[in-house]
Design an enzyme around this catalytic site. Structure first.
Site, PDB file in Angstrom:
ATOM      1  N   CYS A  57      -7.425  34.766 -35.010  1.00  0.00           N
ATOM      2  CA  CYS A  57      -6.166  34.403 -35.666  1.00  0.00           C
ATOM      3  C   CYS A  57      -6.381  33.280 -36.683  1.00  0.00           C
ATOM      4  O   CYS A  57      -7.183  32.371 -36.467  1.00  0.00           O
ATOM      5  CB  CYS A  57      -5.147  33.950 -34.629  1.00  0.00           C
ATOM      6  N   ASP A 113     -18.611  24.224 -32.911  1.00  0.00           N
ATOM      7  CA  ASP A 113     -19.606  23.154 -32.774  1.00  0.00           C
ATOM      8  C   ASP A 113     -19.846  22.762 -31.315  1.00  0.00           C
ATOM      9  O   ASP A 113     -20.996  22.533 -30.911  1.00  0.00           O
ATOM     10  CB  ASP A 113     -19.162  21.907 -33.553  1.00  0.00           C
ATOM     11  N   ARG A 138     -11.518  36.342 -31.576  1.00  0.00           N
ATOM     12  CA  ARG A 138     -12.293  35.111 -31.535  1.00  0.00           C
ATOM     13  C   ARG A 138     -13.335  35.101 -30.422  1.00  0.00           C
ATOM     14  O   ARG A 138     -14.448  34.606 -30.595  1.00  0.00           O
ATOM     15  CB  ARG A 138     -11.310  33.935 -31.345  1.00  0.00           C
ATOM     16  N   ASP A 197       0.141  27.538 -27.525  1.00  0.00           N
ATOM     17  CA  ASP A 197       0.543  28.932 -27.664  1.00  0.00           C
ATOM     18  C   ASP A 197       2.038  29.143 -27.476  1.00  0.00           C
ATOM     19  O   ASP A 197       2.548  30.226 -27.789  1.00  0.00           O
ATOM     20  CB  ASP A 197      -0.205  29.797 -26.645  1.00  0.00           C
ATOM     21  N   PRO A 241     -13.723  25.464 -35.200  1.00  0.00           N
ATOM     22  CA  PRO A 241     -15.185  25.472 -35.220  1.00  0.00           C
ATOM     23  C   PRO A 241     -15.759  25.741 -33.833  1.00  0.00           C
ATOM     24  O   PRO A 241     -15.098  25.553 -32.819  1.00  0.00           O
ATOM     25  CB  PRO A 241     -15.521  24.054 -35.694  1.00  0.00           C
TER      26      PRO A 241
END
Length: 344
Positions: A117, A125, A93, A308, A123
């Protein structure tokens, strides 16, 4: 070739383990390495696939990367803004977080669409809006599958994040170093990894005030100087070890960390009946019986319970007396593990 793990269970986990370095901090620091005009030495960079991919990205853009023992030396003085490998950007990512530093350094950037993942929409944004507020033009070239960005010099901005996103805070904080003036990020994330990134940037000459609070101010300084920096411990791995010890009715001590960074996890373990001892740089967790169920486990931005750690703690709650309602508020698809826990 697929990797297969053969696990022989039924044994208590006991002992002491030094916590490895933080993946999330390391990946943010590697994005910021693009702004270092000199030799950067990173100590204890975690030897994991995400980090190897990120280092390969830097090489693709012209950086020199050398590994000697636990030291990784990075030289970005011969960097170019072209050379992105789309397969690498689909693998992780945080490749997207290179676009801001690249834009600040070269006035233009081209980054393949991000992967990572499959835990939700995720997003970008907030990142894009922040970049636009610093007077960057950013758009998607769908024919080529890339983000393109241009700027005739970045300018400081007032940025109000709709949500305290750690990724957006780190990305925009790094980019603002190349913006003229003082950039203010409000509703900023206060995760320890944001503070750790700020500490790294300041060690290279950046001027940042307020990291770890909801308002961060960054004074644009231009390119940074080289430095040597040790990547701090990974609070997520630390939590995983402690929970694994509790699942096996074991006794596990994790050293080399900052216990305050794991306060929400420690509190949840205590509520579950796990015994805890903590000092300035270690946490010990032990239990010799089944844990107690928490009425609710709700993930939240720091200092709340980290998303996480939701999965391993959920596994612990499968062994508990009673019912725990797990509420995931960060990623809408972070429940793919539940079907595996439910297998007969």
């Amino acid at each position: 070739m697929n990797t297969v793990f053969l696990i022989r269970g039924g044994h208590r986990l006991t002992g002491t383990i030094k916590c490895p370095a933080s993946k999330n901090a390391a990946l943010a620091i590697l994005s910021a390495a693009l702004l270092v005009d000199g030799i950067l030495e990173l100590e204890d960079l975690p030897q994991i696939s995400d980090v190897r991919v990120k280092l390969a990205m830097l090489r693709d853009f012209g950086a020199t990367v050398e590994v000697e023992g636990n030291i990784v030396r990075i030289d970005c003085r011969s960097l170019t803004w072209k050379g992105a490998n789309s397969d690498r950007f689909q693998a992780i990512r945080t490749g997207f977080y290179l676009i801001g530093p690249m834009l600040g350094r070269f006035g233009q950037a081209e980054i393949p669409l991000p992967g990572g993942c499959n835990i939700g929409v995720r997003p970008v944004d907030y990142h894009l809006e922040g970049l636009k507020r610093m007077h960057a033009e950013v758009w998607i070239d769908r024919d080529r599958g890339v983000y393109r960005a241009e700027a005739q010099g970045l300018s400081a901005a007032e940025i109000q994040l709709p949500f305290p996103s750690a990724g957006a805070t780190q990305h925009l904080m790094t980019t603002a170093i190349m913006a003229k003036g003082i950039t203010t990020i409000r509703n900023a994330a206060i995760e320890p990894e944001v503070v750790q990134l700020a500490d790294f940037l300041k060690s290279c000459g950046a001027k940042i005030v307020g990291a770890g609070t909801s308002t961060v101010e960054i004074t644009g300084t231009g390119l940074l100087r080289g430095s040597r920096h040790r990547v701090p411990a990974d609070r997520i791995q630390a939590a995983t070890y402690l929970i694994a010890g509790a699942i096996t009715k074991g006794d596990v001590k994790v050293t080399g960390l900052v216990p305050d960074d794991s306060a929400s996890v420690v509190d949840a373990l205590r509520q579950a009946g796990v015994n805890i001892e903590a000092d300035g740089e270690s946490i010990r967790a032990w239990i010799d019986r089944a844990p107690e169920a928490l009425p609710e486990l709700r993930t939240m931005p720091h200092p709340g319970f980290p998303t996480d750690v939701q999965q391993p703690f959920g596994a612990l709650m499968c062994l508990a007396h009673g019912t725990t309602n797990v509420v995931e508020t960060i990623y809408e698809r972070r429940h793919g593990h539940v079907a595996e826990l439910d297998r007969k």
